[in-house]
Design an enzyme around this catalytic site. Structure first.
Site, PDB file in Angstrom:
ATOM      1  N   THR A 151       0.830  -1.202   0.000  1.00 17.87           N
ATOM      2  CA  THR A 151       0.000   0.000   0.000  1.00 17.87           C
ATOM      3  C   THR A 151       0.864   1.252   0.000  1.00 17.87           C
ATOM      4  O   THR A 151       1.875   1.291   0.696  1.00 17.87           O
ATOM      5  CB  THR A 151      -0.835   0.016   1.298  1.00 17.87           C
ATOM      6  N   VAL A 180     -11.277  -7.349   0.893  1.00 20.71           N
ATOM      7  CA  VAL A 180     -10.840  -6.023   1.338  1.00 20.71           C
ATOM      8  C   VAL A 180      -9.742  -6.203   2.384  1.00 20.71           C
ATOM      9  O   VAL A 180      -9.870  -7.047   3.274  1.00 20.71           O
ATOM     10  CB  VAL A 180     -12.018  -5.226   1.947  1.00 20.71           C
ATOM     11  N   GLY A 181      -8.677  -5.417   2.268  1.00 25.19           N
ATOM     12  CA  GLY A 181      -7.578  -5.495   3.230  1.00 25.19           C
ATOM     13  C   GLY A 181      -7.706  -4.427   4.297  1.00 25.19           C
ATOM     14  O   GLY A 181      -8.799  -3.899   4.559  1.00 25.19           O
ATOM     15  N   GLY A 203       1.405  -3.915   4.326  1.00 28.72           N
ATOM     16  CA  GLY A 203       1.743  -5.289   4.670  1.00 28.72           C
ATOM     17  C   GLY A 203       0.545  -6.186   4.423  1.00 28.72           C
ATOM     18  O   GLY A 203      -0.358  -5.841   3.653  1.00 28.72           O
TER      19      GLY A 203
HETATM   20  N1  GLY Z   1      -2.195  -3.934   3.018  1.00 29.64           N
HETATM   21  C1  GLY Z   1      -2.976  -4.002   1.867  1.00 29.64           C
HETATM   22  C2  GLY Z   1      -3.790  -5.210   1.760  1.00 29.64           C
HETATM   23  O1  GLY Z   1      -3.508  -6.229   2.384  1.00 29.64           O
HETATM   24  O2  GLY Z   1      -4.761  -5.168   1.037  1.00 29.64           O
END
Ligand code: GLY
Length: 309
Positions: A151, A180-181, A203
């Site tokens: 990200t 979705v993260g 991450g």
């Molecule tokens: N850190 C971004 C994701 O895992 O979507």
């Protein structure tokens, strides 16, 4: 009065350099942050953010982004948005709504279209080729399909003492449709309070959203810790807890800045990041986990800057 900006990964260097000039001239933290992230979103070289981001398992690019204004706690976020050139701008626009501030999927895409944001097919030929190759590899091996979750996250302080935080990501390569993260989730992907400071994360979202580390870092800074102390305390304690509970912890790297423009970072993987403040021009650093609960931070060499994203 001081200004400052900190951002995840070397890919943020060009955007941070542009935003630093703006902040120096008195541009507000909202505009500077949006511009910095748009520069990353627009660059097809970066495969985990915006145009050129790697797609989900069906070859569709679904993007997550968030914006937070630390003066008024206004938050806007989008998840699984498609074919919108700048998800961060959609998130920022949503942050001024009274209701409906976090939109997903078709709702997010329709909002962006109605708001007049530019629409393009976000899947580049290069990203399609990488996706096709991975599909082939999956047929012939038991390799994990999941990869790439870097990200772009930014925390920004302007000369008026306002702070913002924002994120933008294409999430996990080969993710399930609708996955979705952490990036659009308040507290996990980002958090900012202009009276204290802000933090953003990059991450493995599946692990990051268990820890609410951005909120925790801001809370610890509010209790009087320096940004570096807060980042070290929050990230390494949580890393250890995950290892105790689950046997392992995914990649996690957190950046933060306080209202005085002082910054900190903690990470359990090698992690390049970018800082610009009144005292130092745009600088790429590389962080690594040090002994105990500490972080080793070095200025990146010219070769490292050219090599890494
Ligand atoms: N850190 C971004 C994701 O895992 O979507």
């Amino acid at each position: 009065m001081k200004w400052g900006i900190i951002a995840t990964w070397r890919m943020a260097l060009e955007g941070v350099s542009q935003a630093a000039k703006e902040l120096e001239q008195g541009v507000n933290a909202g505009d500077a942050l949006e511009h910095a992230i748009r520069v990353v979103e627009d660059n097809p070289r970066y495969r985990s953010v915006g145009y050129g981001g790697l797609p989900n398992e069906h070859g569709i690019v679904e993007l997550d982004a968030a914006f937070m204004d630390g003066d008024h706690f206004d938050i806007g976020a989008v998840a699984a948005i498609q074919d919108v050139k700048n998800p961060i701008s959609a998130a920022r626009k949503l942050s001024s709504n009274q209701f409906n501030r976090f939109l997903v999927g078709q709702g997010a895409t329709a909002f962006a279209q109605k708001a007049g944001l530019e629409r393009i097919n976000m899947l580049t030929d290069e990203a399609r080729t990488i996706w096709q190759k991975r599909l082939e590899e999956m047929k012939n091996s038991d390799l994990s399909p999941y990869d790439g979750h870097d990200t772009v996250g930014v925390v920004c302080l302007d000369l008026m003492e306002s702070m913002t935080a924002g994120t933008s990501s294409s999430g996990l390569f080969m993710k399930k449709s609708g996955r979705v993260g952490d990036s659009p989730l308040s507290g996990s992907g980002f958090y900012v309070d202009s009276e204290i400071g802000g933090a953003t994360a990059t991450g493995l979202g599946e692990d990051l959203l268990k820890g609410c580390l951005c909120y925790e870092i801001v809370r610890l800074m509010g209790e009087g810790m320096t940004p570096q102390e807060a980042a070290d305390r929050a990230v390494y304690r949580f890393h250890d807890k995950l290892v105790r509970k689950k046997g392992k912890a995914g990649a996690m790297s957190l950046i933060c800045m306080n209202k005085h423009g002082e910054w900190g970072v903690a990470t359990n993987v090698e992690f390049p990041f970018v800082v610009a403040t009144e005292e130092e021009g745009p600088t790429v650093y590389i962080a690594n986990k040090g002994a105990g609960h500490s972080t080793m931070i070095e200025r990146a060499t010219r070769e490292q800057i050219e090599k890494c994203e």
